[in-house]
Scaffold this active site. Structure first.
Site, PDB file in Angstrom:
ATOM      1  N   TYR A 264      -0.996  23.150  15.460  1.00 45.22           N
ATOM      2  CA  TYR A 264      -0.488  23.161  14.021  1.00 45.22           C
ATOM      3  C   TYR A 264      -1.139  21.940  13.242  1.00 45.22           C
ATOM      4  O   TYR A 264      -0.561  20.919  13.733  1.00 45.22           O
ATOM      5  CB  TYR A 264       1.046  23.373  13.900  1.00 45.22           C
ATOM      6  CG  TYR A 264       1.327  24.640  13.126  1.00 45.22           C
ATOM      7  CD1 TYR A 264       1.031  24.715  11.671  1.00 45.22           C
ATOM      8  CD2 TYR A 264       1.854  25.824  13.735  1.00 45.22           C
ATOM      9  CE1 TYR A 264       1.234  25.897  11.154  1.00 45.22           C
ATOM     10  CE2 TYR A 264       2.150  26.895  12.980  1.00 45.22           C
ATOM     11  CZ  TYR A 264       1.945  26.882  11.711  1.00 45.22           C
ATOM     12  OH  TYR A 264       2.431  28.147  11.072  1.00 45.22           O
TER      13      TYR A 264
ATOM     14  N   ASP B 270     -19.666  31.964  -6.813  1.00 43.02           N
ATOM     15  CA  ASP B 270     -19.165  32.569  -5.505  1.00 43.02           C
ATOM     16  C   ASP B 270     -20.687  32.983  -4.789  1.00 43.02           C
ATOM     17  O   ASP B 270     -21.194  33.807  -4.954  1.00 43.02           O
ATOM     18  CB  ASP B 270     -18.703  33.565  -5.933  1.00 43.02           C
ATOM     19  CG  ASP B 270     -18.087  34.579  -4.524  1.00 43.02           C
ATOM     20  OD1 ASP B 270     -18.613  34.339  -3.554  1.00 43.02           O
ATOM     21  OD2 ASP B 270     -17.086  35.580  -4.455  1.00 43.02           O
TER      22      ASP B 270
ATOM     23  N   LYS C  90     -21.638  35.152   6.826  1.00 37.58           N
ATOM     24  CA  LYS C  90     -22.640  35.843   6.129  1.00 37.58           C
ATOM     25  C   LYS C  90     -23.919  35.131   6.396  1.00 37.58           C
ATOM     26  O   LYS C  90     -24.165  35.101   7.465  1.00 37.58           O
ATOM     27  CB  LYS C  90     -22.457  36.290   4.727  1.00 37.58           C
ATOM     28  CG  LYS C  90     -20.943  37.144   4.524  1.00 37.58           C
ATOM     29  CD  LYS C  90     -20.921  37.528   3.081  1.00 37.58           C
ATOM     30  CE  LYS C  90     -19.504  38.269   2.937  1.00 37.58           C
ATOM     31  NZ  LYS C  90     -19.087  38.510   1.694  1.00 37.58           N
TER      32      LYS C  90
ATOM     33  N   ARG D  58     -15.962  33.723  11.219  1.00 36.59           N
ATOM     34  CA  ARG D  58     -15.441  34.385   9.928  1.00 36.59           C
ATOM     35  C   ARG D  58     -14.726  33.382   9.193  1.00 36.59           C
ATOM     36  O   ARG D  58     -13.673  32.810   9.725  1.00 36.59           O
ATOM     37  CB  ARG D  58     -14.645  35.631  10.334  1.00 36.59           C
ATOM     38  CG  ARG D  58     -15.120  36.715  11.235  1.00 36.59           C
ATOM     39  CD  ARG D  58     -14.267  37.798  11.291  1.00 36.59           C
ATOM     40  NE  ARG D  58     -14.529  38.503   9.829  1.00 36.59           N
ATOM     41  CZ  ARG D  58     -15.681  38.948   9.200  1.00 36.59           C
ATOM     42  NH1 ARG D  58     -16.754  39.067  10.053  1.00 36.59           N
ATOM     43  NH2 ARG D  58     -15.921  39.447   8.094  1.00 36.59           N
TER      44      ARG D  58
HETATM   45  C1  LIG Z   1     -17.826  38.688   0.945  1.00 38.00           C
HETATM   46  C2  LIG Z   1     -17.465  38.272  -0.619  1.00 38.00           C
HETATM   47  C3  LIG Z   1     -16.241  37.686  -0.478  1.00 38.00           C
HETATM   48  C4  LIG Z   1     -14.978  37.892   0.286  1.00 38.00           C
HETATM   49  O1  LIG Z   1     -15.383  37.227   1.526  1.00 38.00           O
HETATM   50  P1  LIG Z   1     -14.344  37.649   2.598  1.00 38.00           P
HETATM   51  O2  LIG Z   1     -14.427  36.623   3.837  1.00 38.00           O
HETATM   52  O3  LIG Z   1     -14.362  38.975   3.214  1.00 38.00           O
HETATM   53  O4  LIG Z   1     -12.739  37.558   1.969  1.00 38.00           O
HETATM   54  C5  LIG Z   1     -16.041  37.039  -1.734  1.00 38.00           C
HETATM   55  N1  LIG Z   1     -17.014  37.098  -2.776  1.00 38.00           N
HETATM   56  C6  LIG Z   1     -18.258  37.570  -2.609  1.00 38.00           C
HETATM   57  C7  LIG Z   1     -19.274  37.751  -3.536  1.00 38.00           C
HETATM   58  C8  LIG Z   1     -18.507  38.317  -1.458  1.00 38.00           C
HETATM   59  O5  LIG Z   1     -19.855  39.026  -1.138  1.00 38.00           O
END
Ligand SMILES: *Cc1c(COP(=O)(O)O)cnc(C)c1O
Length: 432
Positions: free
Chosen positions: A58, A207, A242, A248
């Site tokens: 933790y 983002d 990604k 993750r």
């Molecule tokens: C995949 C994605 C997210 C979210 O990611 P998670 O890990 O699934 O919460 C946020 N913004 C964009 C543009 C994404 O493609």
């Protein structure tokens, strides 16, 4: 499966039922084409870090400022992750604790906005993400999102419509402009966004969930800076799983002035204890991303995406915006077969061992659940060492499956071919 398995003997003894499911998933991932644009295969080192004893600790707080004892080593782990990430993005500040991309976005909104504030972001039906103001998402319920989109179809069309972004910004005076998307294949020029934001006095959040790996490899411009090196986005959020090819999770990088606010908003504002095993795995992925071979990998990812887009066009599909600058391809099925929906196509391709997702295209006549498009990405199959030659086969398999979708034997034949192709390109977890 092969004699080498990632399911450890303890796992198998304690929970054979679940271990068997993991075996099945290993089989699925290694014998079908993984073309979901938001997926990748991590290295074994990343998976081992995820499975490490750090999961037992933790560590609420940040390095040097923890609530519980016993964190001297975890502090070093998290600091390594932070320092590597700062180097990767040339960022003054980095936070590696977000459990996901959605959490990273939530923390930034929580840090820099008040409920009810106006935010300008890409519309979902044009390529934006749920956290960019969807009415079913917290973002759309807590903040006043206004959406921009892409230009009409045509030569050089279906790219972000900066003129309309400008007009909307003038009209709505947003507190923040969000750039970045989940189904958009072109480079988004942060210079244009910064210019518009400066004129109306708004913040810029980029983002980079999808393109973080391309940014790390310097194939996609780093959105923290404009082309002349001055401040681009104020804050950049992204996922680590990604194109970046880590575990993750999410992360946030920013210029110095937002660091404290963001840290506080994420913890104690939004999340509880960080996942230090995941943070260790992020640190491994950042180290991998700093290596020259990662740059070569990302170059191949884009090369493969461009090749796959061309081959799909040759098979009669229309590629949205006429191509791609990234790992991602958005396909309009209407030119291929007006009666074929994205939902149906996804189901047929699944049966043929081709994993991708249906996706709305700009101006889609069908609902988000049905859609008229498919989204493909090349990050995972490039990790498995597929190249331009294989992309041409992939396009053939996609087109043949969809043309012969009523013919079960034909689908079964393609499924076998896909399997033997995949066996020649094993994911890293099967390579010793
Ligand atoms: C995949 C994605 C997210 C979210 O990611 P998670 O890990 O699934 O919460 C946020 N913004 C964009 C543009 C994404 O493609």
């Amino acid at each position: 499966m092969s004699e080498y398995s990632l399911v450890g003997s303890h796992f198998r003894d304690v929970d054979p039922e679940l271990a068997h499911l993991v075996d099945e998933e290993i089989e699925r991932q290694s014998t079908s084409l993984q073309l979901i644009a938001s997926e990748n295969f991590t290295s074994l080192a990343v998976m081992e870090a995820t499975a490490s004893v750090l999961t037992n600790k933790y560590s609420e707080g940040y390095p040097g400022k923890r609530y519980y004892g016993g964190n001297s080593i975890v502090d070093k782990v998290e600091t390594l992750a932070i320092e590597r990430l700062k180097l990767l993005f040339k960022a003054a500040h980095a936070n590696v604790q977000p459990h996901s991309g959605a959490n990273a976005n939530a923390a930034v909104y929580f840090a820099l906005l008040k409920p009810g504030d106006t935010v300008l972001a890409m519309r979902l039906d044009q390529g934006g993400h749920l956290t960019h103001g969807s009415p079913v998402n917290f973002s759309g319920q807590l903040y006043n999102f206004v959406g921009y989109g892409v230009t009409p179809k045509g030569v050089d069309g279906e790219v972000i419509d900066f003129d309309s972004m400008y007009d909307l910004a003038k009209k709505h005076r947003p507190k923040m402009i969000v750039a970045g998307a989940t189904a958009y294949s072109r480079i988004i020029e942060v210079d244009r966004v910064r210019e518009i934001a400066d004129e109306v006095g708004s913040l810029v959040m980029f983002d980079a969930a999808h393109v973080a790996g391309l940014i790390a490899a310097e194939i996609y411009p780093n959105p923290l800076f404009t082309t002349d090196g001055s401040k681009g986005a104020d804050v950049v959020t992204f996922t680590t799983h990604k194109t970046l090819r880590g575990p993750r999770g999410g992360a946030i990088v920013s210029h110095e002035e937002y660091g404290q606010k963001i840290d506080k908003a994420l913890f104690p504002g939004f999340q509880g204890g960080p996942l230090e095993n995941t943070i260790a795995a992020k640190a491994v992925a950042f180290l991998e991303a700093l290596s020259p071979s990662f740059k070569e990998y990302q170059q191949k990812v884009v090369e493969n995406a461009k090749a796959l887009a061309k081959e799909l066009e040759a098979q009669g599909f229309r590629v949205v915006s006429g191509g791609t600058d990234t790992h991602l391809i958005l396909v309009d099925l209407q030119s291929f077969d007006i009666d074929l929906s994205g939902k149906q196509a996804q189901e047929v391709l699944d049966r043929a061992g081709i994993t991708c997702n249906r996706n709305q295209i700009p101006g889609d006549p069908r609902s988000p659940f049905v859609t008229s498009g498919l989204r493909f990405g090349t990050a995972a199959m490039t990790t498995a060492n597929m190249g331009v030659r294989e992309m041409s086969l992939v396009a053939e398999y996609v087109a043949a499956s969809l043309r012969k979708r009523e013919d079960d034997r034909e689908i079964e034949r393609i499924r076998k071919e896909v399997r033997s192709l995949c066996l020649k390109f094993p994911p890293p977890f099967l390579v010793r």
